[in-house]
Scaffold this active site. Structure first.
Site, short mmCIF file in Angstrom:
data_model
loop_
_atom_site.label_atom_id
_atom_site.label_comp_id
_atom_site.label_asym_id
_atom_site.label_seq_id
_atom_site.Cartn_x
_atom_site.Cartn_y
_atom_site.Cartn_z
N LYS A 48 -26.26 -9.81 -8.98
CA LYS A 48 -26.07 -8.75 -8.32
C LYS A 48 -24.90 -7.84 -8.65
O LYS A 48 -24.50 -6.87 -8.73
CB LYS A 48 -26.35 -8.67 -6.82
CG LYS A 48 -27.68 -9.20 -6.34
CD LYS A 48 -27.89 -9.01 -4.84
CE LYS A 48 -27.28 -9.89 -4.13
NZ LYS A 48 -27.27 -11.49 -4.20
N ARG A 123 -29.73 -7.21 4.13
CA ARG A 123 -30.21 -8.67 4.03
C ARG A 123 -31.33 -8.90 5.04
O ARG A 123 -31.79 -10.26 5.08
CB ARG A 123 -29.17 -9.80 4.13
CG ARG A 123 -28.49 -10.29 2.68
CD ARG A 123 -27.43 -10.97 2.92
NE ARG A 123 -27.21 -11.93 1.95
CZ ARG A 123 -25.88 -11.76 1.22
NH1 ARG A 123 -25.30 -10.71 1.03
NH2 ARG A 123 -25.80 -12.75 0.22
N ARG A 162 -20.78 -21.38 -11.61
CA ARG A 162 -19.90 -20.33 -10.66
C ARG A 162 -18.87 -21.20 -10.02
O ARG A 162 -17.74 -20.83 -10.08
CB ARG A 162 -20.73 -19.39 -10.05
CG ARG A 162 -19.57 -18.37 -9.18
CD ARG A 162 -20.46 -17.25 -8.77
NE ARG A 162 -20.93 -17.74 -7.48
CZ ARG A 162 -21.85 -16.76 -6.74
NH1 ARG A 162 -22.41 -15.71 -7.21
NH2 ARG A 162 -22.19 -17.03 -5.55
N ARG A 168 -15.33 -20.52 -4.14
CA ARG A 168 -15.92 -20.09 -2.85
C ARG A 168 -16.40 -21.17 -2.34
O ARG A 168 -17.20 -22.11 -2.64
CB ARG A 168 -17.19 -19.16 -3.45
CG ARG A 168 -16.78 -17.73 -3.45
CD ARG A 168 -17.79 -17.00 -3.72
NE ARG A 168 -19.06 -16.72 -2.85
CZ ARG A 168 -20.09 -16.10 -2.89
NH1 ARG A 168 -20.20 -15.08 -3.81
NH2 ARG A 168 -20.99 -16.15 -2.05
N ARG A 179 -27.66 -21.00 2.02
CA ARG A 179 -27.90 -19.66 1.73
C ARG A 179 -29.16 -19.09 1.11
O ARG A 179 -29.61 -18.02 1.14
CB ARG A 179 -26.64 -19.06 0.66
CG ARG A 179 -25.27 -18.87 1.36
CD ARG A 179 -24.22 -19.10 0.51
NE ARG A 179 -24.18 -18.13 -0.66
CZ ARG A 179 -23.76 -18.54 -1.87
NH1 ARG A 179 -22.98 -19.51 -1.99
NH2 ARG A 179 -23.76 -17.51 -2.86
P1 ADP Z 1 -24.41 -14.10 -2.64
O1 ADP Z 1 -23.43 -14.51 -3.80
O2 ADP Z 1 -25.20 -15.12 -1.78
O3 ADP Z 1 -25.17 -12.80 -3.01
P2 ADP Z 1 -22.48 -12.35 -1.24
O4 ADP Z 1 -21.25 -12.30 -1.59
O5 ADP Z 1 -23.28 -11.36 -1.30
O6 ADP Z 1 -23.30 -13.86 -1.72
O7 ADP Z 1 -22.30 -12.78 0.45
C1 ADP Z 1 -21.52 -13.94 0.86
C2 ADP Z 1 -21.85 -14.19 2.37
O8 ADP Z 1 -21.41 -12.99 3.17
C3 ADP Z 1 -23.12 -14.43 2.90
O9 ADP Z 1 -23.81 -15.75 2.61
C4 ADP Z 1 -23.27 -13.97 4.26
O10 ADP Z 1 -22.59 -14.93 5.01
C5 ADP Z 1 -22.23 -12.73 4.08
N1 ADP Z 1 -23.00 -11.76 4.17
C6 ADP Z 1 -22.76 -10.78 3.05
N2 ADP Z 1 -23.65 -9.65 3.03
C7 ADP Z 1 -24.51 -10.08 4.38
C8 ADP Z 1 -25.37 -9.31 5.10
N3 ADP Z 1 -25.87 -7.90 4.83
N4 ADP Z 1 -25.77 -9.55 6.23
C9 ADP Z 1 -25.31 -10.81 6.87
N5 ADP Z 1 -24.35 -11.48 6.20
C10 ADP Z 1 -23.96 -11.09 4.89
#
Ligand code: ADP
Length: 223
Positions: A48, A123, A162, A168, A179
């Site tokens: 994404k 989400r 990654r 991270r 996750r």
């Molecule tokens: P990913 O690589 O899993 O797509 P993101 O960078 O989008 O990760 O998100 C990292 C973390 O931030 C998630 O695992 C969650 O803890 C939090 N997070 C991000 N967006 C949301 C959301 N829309 N609702 C709830 N938690 C979120």
């Protein structure tokens, strides 16, 4: 943005163009300037972030990644960052109320935007409903939701790669597992929500980055 016609303004950005007489009655001919709001949807590691960067470049939309915003709060040690850091490190979703308020604030910071690419939001179904309501209050809506389709084996492989490049904390195996569980227990239900609105398009997320991007552009170009 490219929609012309005779219509009642649905957007705060609609502008009245002219008046035309027709059959003795006057009709307003309006040019509507619709925002283009896309949700880029997919499990952790679906690509994404990578594809969002390319899309904003091409379409001059504003990229909003809730994950990036949370990480910025954490590294700046803001009160919000302190509130959410343990949850994020553990791979859990941040509660809806906190995430929705943060997202709305971010949209409000960009009043002149042509539209947004929402990455990592919504989400949960509650977030999707809140986003609909929020955009509607601005005379706007979600244009389309593009889901990047990637199987679990490929996701695990990508995140392992990654992990070597970034540090991270939530990319560690057990946190990543959490996750993925959050995705399959909560986030996946967002798909039928948008399918019911006939807004969902799926794009194969496996292959060359540029090929995936070309497929995404085909979807975006329909609007
Ligand atoms: P990913 O690589 O899993 O797509 P993101 O960078 O989008 O990760 O998100 C990292 C973390 O931030 C998630 O695992 C969650 O803890 C939090 N997070 C991000 N967006 C949301 C959301 N829309 N609702 C709830 N938690 C979120």
């Amino acid at each position: 943005m490219r929609r012309f016609g005779v219509r009642i303004p649905t957007s705060a950005q609609s502008t009245e163009k002219s008046l035309a007489a027709c059959g003795g009655k006057a009709f307003k001919i309006l040019k509507t300037t619709q925002m283009l709001n896309f949700v880029l949807f997919g499990p952790p590691g679906a690509g994404k972030g990578t594809q969002s960067e390319k899309l904003i470049d091409r379409y001059q939309l504003k990229h909003i990644s809730t994950g990036d915003i949370f990480r910025a709060h954490i590294s700046n040690q803001t009160p919000l960052g302190q509130q959410v850091s343990a949850l994020i490190a553990d791979g859990q979703l941040v509660p809806d109320a906190i995430t929705i308020a943060m997202l709305e604030e971010e949209v409000e910071k960009n009043p002149g935007a042509k539209g947004f690419i929402f990455d990592g939001f919504p989400r949960t179904v509650a977030q999707a409903a809140a986003l609909d309501e929020f955009l509607e209050s601005k005379g706007s809506s979600i244009t389309a939701v593009i889901a990047l389709d990637v199987d679990q084996e490929e996701l695990t492989k990508r995140i392992a790669e990654r992990q070597k490049l970034t540090n991270r904390v939530d990319d560690q195996a057990d946190k990543l597992q959490k996750r993925i569980e959050e995705y399959f227990s909560k986030t996946i239900h967002v798909l039928p929500y948008y399918e019911a609105q006939h807004k969902l398009s799926k794009v194969n997320g496996i292959g060359k980055i540029d090929d995936i991007f070309a497929e995404l552009c085909e979807v975006v170009d329909q609007y």
